[in-house]
Design a protein around this motif. Sequence first.
Motif, short mmCIF file in Angstrom:
data_model
loop_
_atom_site.label_atom_id
_atom_site.label_comp_id
_atom_site.label_asym_id
_atom_site.label_seq_id
_atom_site.Cartn_x
_atom_site.Cartn_y
_atom_site.Cartn_z
N TYR A 46 0.57 -1.16 0.11
CA TYR A 46 -0.09 0.07 -0.31
C TYR A 46 0.96 1.33 0.13
N LEU A 47 0.22 1.99 -1.01
CA LEU A 47 0.93 3.58 -0.77
C LEU A 47 0.20 4.58 0.82
N SER A 48 1.04 5.36 1.14
CA SER A 48 0.56 6.03 2.29
C SER A 48 0.62 7.20 2.14
N PRO A 49 0.95 8.43 0.55
CA PRO A 49 1.64 9.57 0.67
C PRO A 49 1.29 10.35 1.81
N LYS A 50 0.22 10.50 2.34
CA LYS A 50 -0.05 11.58 3.63
C LYS A 50 1.62 11.62 4.74
N ASP A 51 1.84 9.91 4.63
CA ASP A 51 2.76 9.31 5.52
C ASP A 51 3.85 9.77 5.07
#
Length: 308
Positions: A128-133
């Motif tokens: 998974y990609l988590s741009p905010k993190d």
Amino acid sequence: MWFRNARVYRFTKPFDIDPETLESQLQADAFKPCGPQETSRQGWVPPLGKHGQQLVHSANGCLLIALRKEEKILPGPVVKEAVEERAEAIELEQGRKVRRKEKDEIKEQVMLEMLPKAFSRNRRGYAYLSPKDGVLVVDAGSAKQAEDLASALRKSIGSLPVRPPALQQAPAFTFTGWLNGSLPLPSSLSLGSECELKDPSEDGGVVRCRGLDLKADEIRNHLEAGMQVTKLALTWDDTVSFVVDEELALRRLKFGDTLQEQLEAVDSDDAVARFDTAFTLMTLELSRLIPGLLDALGGEDRSAIVED
């Protein structure tokens, strides 16, 4: 949807992508089964399996993706036996020795003939990609598996500026300090009952310990002899247990009773709702664990990261 492992990649510059854009980019590399003469093929599939059609599952600001790899299985002994039989037939009929180069050509022909009838082995890798993190998290048991998925994602979207997190000090230094008492163990962490010790010398040995009190004299004796801790079982905030190594790979992730109870509260007949809830609970917890663990290990070196 609980990851069993977590290999973390840090975005080295600001990165943002919405689910719709990512979906359209992955569609170009969606999975298609192997053709009759292909030995392997990979592509993106719906993370929800038969319960979904989208290649991207979005929740909690995180984008879940799944890569499927199909490999045709041709047992080596079977291929070798068929090659030897054909080589022997040629030698008997033509009265000459079959050389290695010709055997290699026979082997290629045998494999081409066997491939259409070969069994297939399918594997799925999740990330998974988590741009905010600012992270990409891959559920992979090895660095190669994680890099293969990251490379496939990079190919599909054109650019993926990531690297494993860099720390201010070597993880083995901190692990060792926690066990020998020279460094305090953060209150958010508790020791498990497993570790790996290595002698840093060129021909040094390895000691693997399981089911032991890691503060026991037996462990301390190894540490006093100069061995370093390279793997360590930990529990984070009483909610997630895992084994972390000096490459910061988290293995054997186990999410605790509190999170499991929240999942059990969801209608067991609604597979999509349960999947979504588990993914949300997991990513919320990992979004706390990852920066917390990096801080506990001495802090992240962000000198090569371009901030907003």
